[in-house]
Design an enzyme around this catalytic site. Structure first.
Site, PDB file in Angstrom:
ATOM      1  N   CYS A 216      23.095 -29.075 -15.206  1.00  0.00           N
ATOM      2  CA  CYS A 216      24.086 -29.584 -16.508  1.00  0.00           C
ATOM      3  C   CYS A 216      25.123 -29.744 -16.957  1.00  0.00           C
ATOM      4  O   CYS A 216      25.060 -30.944 -15.700  1.00  0.00           O
ATOM      5  CB  CYS A 216      23.507 -28.302 -18.063  1.00  0.00           C
ATOM      6  SG  CYS A 216      23.985 -29.319 -19.038  1.00  0.00           S
TER       7      CYS A 216
ATOM      8  N   HIS B  82      18.045 -26.575 -17.664  1.00  0.00           N
ATOM      9  CA  HIS B  82      18.733 -25.465 -17.580  1.00  0.00           C
ATOM     10  C   HIS B  82      17.558 -24.530 -16.383  1.00  0.00           C
ATOM     11  O   HIS B  82      16.526 -24.387 -16.966  1.00  0.00           O
ATOM     12  CB  HIS B  82      18.575 -24.682 -18.226  1.00  0.00           C
ATOM     13  CG  HIS B  82      20.206 -25.228 -19.015  1.00  0.00           C
ATOM     14  ND1 HIS B  82      21.264 -24.108 -18.176  1.00  0.00           N
ATOM     15  CD2 HIS B  82      20.579 -25.970 -19.809  1.00  0.00           C
ATOM     16  CE1 HIS B  82      22.570 -24.563 -18.904  1.00  0.00           C
ATOM     17  NE2 HIS B  82      21.909 -25.593 -20.066  1.00  0.00           N
TER      18      HIS B  82
ATOM     19  N   GLU C  16      16.766 -21.832 -15.432  1.00  0.00           N
ATOM     20  CA  GLU C  16      17.052 -20.253 -14.798  1.00  0.00           C
ATOM     21  C   GLU C  16      16.499 -19.375 -16.076  1.00  0.00           C
ATOM     22  O   GLU C  16      16.231 -18.140 -15.842  1.00  0.00           O
ATOM     23  CB  GLU C  16      18.807 -19.941 -14.718  1.00  0.00           C
ATOM     24  CG  GLU C  16      19.313 -20.425 -16.126  1.00  0.00           C
ATOM     25  CD  GLU C  16      20.062 -21.922 -16.250  1.00  0.00           C
ATOM     26  OE1 GLU C  16      20.995 -21.886 -17.160  1.00  0.00           O
ATOM     27  OE2 GLU C  16      19.362 -22.456 -15.055  1.00  0.00           O
TER      28      GLU C  16
END
Length: 508
Positions: A79, A166, A168
């Site tokens: 990002c 993202h 994660e």
């Protein structure tokens, strides 16, 4: 030498999640603020740049010297991290006019080591206001979505990658695979960081560090201090002196039960009944932070008194875990109010003890895995988190022994029922709160005007965010009935259905 991935934190709310995902791959990693970059040795196998609430277009936005990393180590920008890579190389990053937030389908535009085993159209999670509009010639676009042309890129002749989404978060369905491709495939990490290897290396390091020195450690009965104690005990045996203080704010019968459970661990533990000292210090205090400080100061006084009874103590053992460390060295500097109950916190200079913190690189779930490897009682490892100030911050207003007695009995019924009905392990944390109000009730033919208690149960992974627990109505009805019938002075029970954020887990 333990291999590691270095994560540079630019202020994202989910940087810790990146670390958790990497560690789930049995690869060690560390988070460091972008403005406190550690020395990069041969043990660093790759670097990840986190997201950020900032815009790369702002003059004072977080920056790093790219020459430290680019072309020298595998690098992944997530990002903001991706936008920073593009921006500093001469690409264009603009405000897209609207915040791109939520699920998107990422299509592989080019084959890449990053996409090994990843679907052609993979669901990813977007959360950004700026967008990379164009990239320099030596950047290859390797992934796009319907609205984001440069969703992922690779820099030619470098193991440098950038992704706008993202990986994660769980909403990026194959995000963990992408991180594995980077960490294992591109960085070449060997995935040998396990709880077994952690125990072996930590005990060896503690033996070397502590030698024949004596260590004193304040036990709380919780997971962190217990695991820290057993690790240190494995290294130095009887030279570890544990002190368990009864501050009069523990759960019902907890002092006796915890001391009993420690006997089986072979620890050298002394129980100290200091209830009266704490009640005296708390008398008349209603402000939450004033209560915390009074408890902290009294604990230090009691602990110091007991520590001085042990000759030649050199070290203070603490159960500090990694989130505590990250919080105190955050991108924005130390947190505005690091609560005064963190471990032993703020011991006075005159104790002159060096600190040993064997768990300060671990997250809570990793501490539990290490505890399991050490053979610690599952009842200790499975215990819900319990605040350092104990029931003092679950009794709103001033503290009296009578109020503590009421809340201990309410709490015992609630926690006991959760265990009895097989619900305890489904809940991350549960407890009861005694409210500073009274309500009208009817018992028999008599009108009553008595205390109100609130029950709180949440589900969470690490306490950073939490959802209220959807316990069965029948269960809540049974608990409420038991509390009102069995705890004298309570005539109303309510259930807290607030999530964190915006509420917190504790009421104070």
């Amino acid at each position: 030498m333990t291999e590691k991935i270095l994560i540079l934190d630019f202020g994202s709310q989910v940087t810790q999640l990146i670390a958790r995902r990497v560690r789930e791959l049995s690869v060690y990693c560390e988070i460091h603020p972008f403005n406190h970059i550690p020395e990069i040795g041969d043990d660093v196998k790759g670097v990840i740049f986190s997201g950020s609430p900032c815009s790369v277009r702002e003059e004072d936005s977080p920056r790093v010297d790219m020459s430290l990393f680019r072309g020298k180590l595998p690098l992944l920008g997530i990002c903001y991290g991706a936008q920073l890579l593009a921006h500093t190389a001469g690409g264009e990053v603009f405000n897209s006019g609207h915040r791109e937030y939520g699920r998107a389908k990422m299509t592989k535009v080019q084959s890449s080591e990053l996409w090994e085993g990843v679907s052609e159209d993979s669901q990813v999670w977007m959360s950004h206001g700026d967008t990379i509009m164009s990239v320099p010639e030596n950047f290859e676009i390797i992934g796009s979505t319907d609205s984001v042309k440069v969703a992922a890129f690779k820099i030619k002749d470098e193991s440098t990658y950038g992704i706008q989404f993202h990986p994660e978060v769980t909403h990026s369905l194959e995000g963990k695979d992408m991180l594995k491709n980077f960490v294992v495939g591109i960085c070449g990490c060997s995935q040998d960081w396990t709880s077994d290897s952690f125990v072996d290396s930590t005990v060896a390091n503690l033996k070397e560090k502590l030698g024949n020195d004596k260590v004193v450690l304040g036990l709380s009965g919780g997971v962190d201090s217990s695991v820290a104690a057993v690790l240190i005990h494995k290294a130095i045996g009887k030279n570890l002196y544990c002190i368990f203080v009864d501050n009069g704010l523990l759960r019902k019968n907890e002092f006796e039960e915890v001391l009993e459970s420690y006997k089986n661990l072979g620890l050298n533990v002394k129980g100290v009944d200091a209830k009266e000292q704490f009640y005296t210090a708390l008398a008349g205090l209603s402000d939450p932070e004033a209560k915390r400080k009074a408890i902290g100061k009294t604990f230090i006084d009691v602990f110091d008194q007991e520590a001085h009874l042990i000759e030649d103590v050199k070290w203070l053992g603490q159960g500090t875990i990694y989130p505590d460390v990250i919080e105190s060295v955050s991108v924005k500097g130390p947190s505005a109010t690091i609560k005064s109950h963190h471990n032993v916190g703020g011991l006075p200079d005159y104790m002159k003890l060096k600190v040993v913190e064997p768990l300060n690189t671990l997250f809570k779930d990793e501490v539990r895995l290490v505890g399991k490897t050490l053979g610690i009682d599952p009842n200790i490892l499975g215990r819900h988190p319990f605040p350092g100030p104990g029931l003092a911050i679950r009794i709103l207003g001033d503290i009296t022994p009578e109020k503590v007695d009421v809340l201990q009995n309410v709490d015992a019924i609630f926690i006991g029922k959760l265990k009895e009905k097989g619900l305890y392990d489904q809940v991350w944390q549960a407890g009861a709160i005694l409210l500073p109000i009274q309500s009208v009730g009817v018992m028999g033919d008599e009108r009553t005007y008595e205390k109100v208690v609130a029950l709180r149960a949440v589900t969470s992974v690490d306490g950073m965010t939490a959802d209220w627990c959807h316990l069965p109505y029948e269960f809540l009805a049974e608990v409420s009935n038991d509390i009102i019938n069995k705890v004298k002075g309570v005539n109303r029970v309510v259930y807290d259905i607030s999530s964190k954020p915006p509420a917190t887990i504790e009421w104070e």
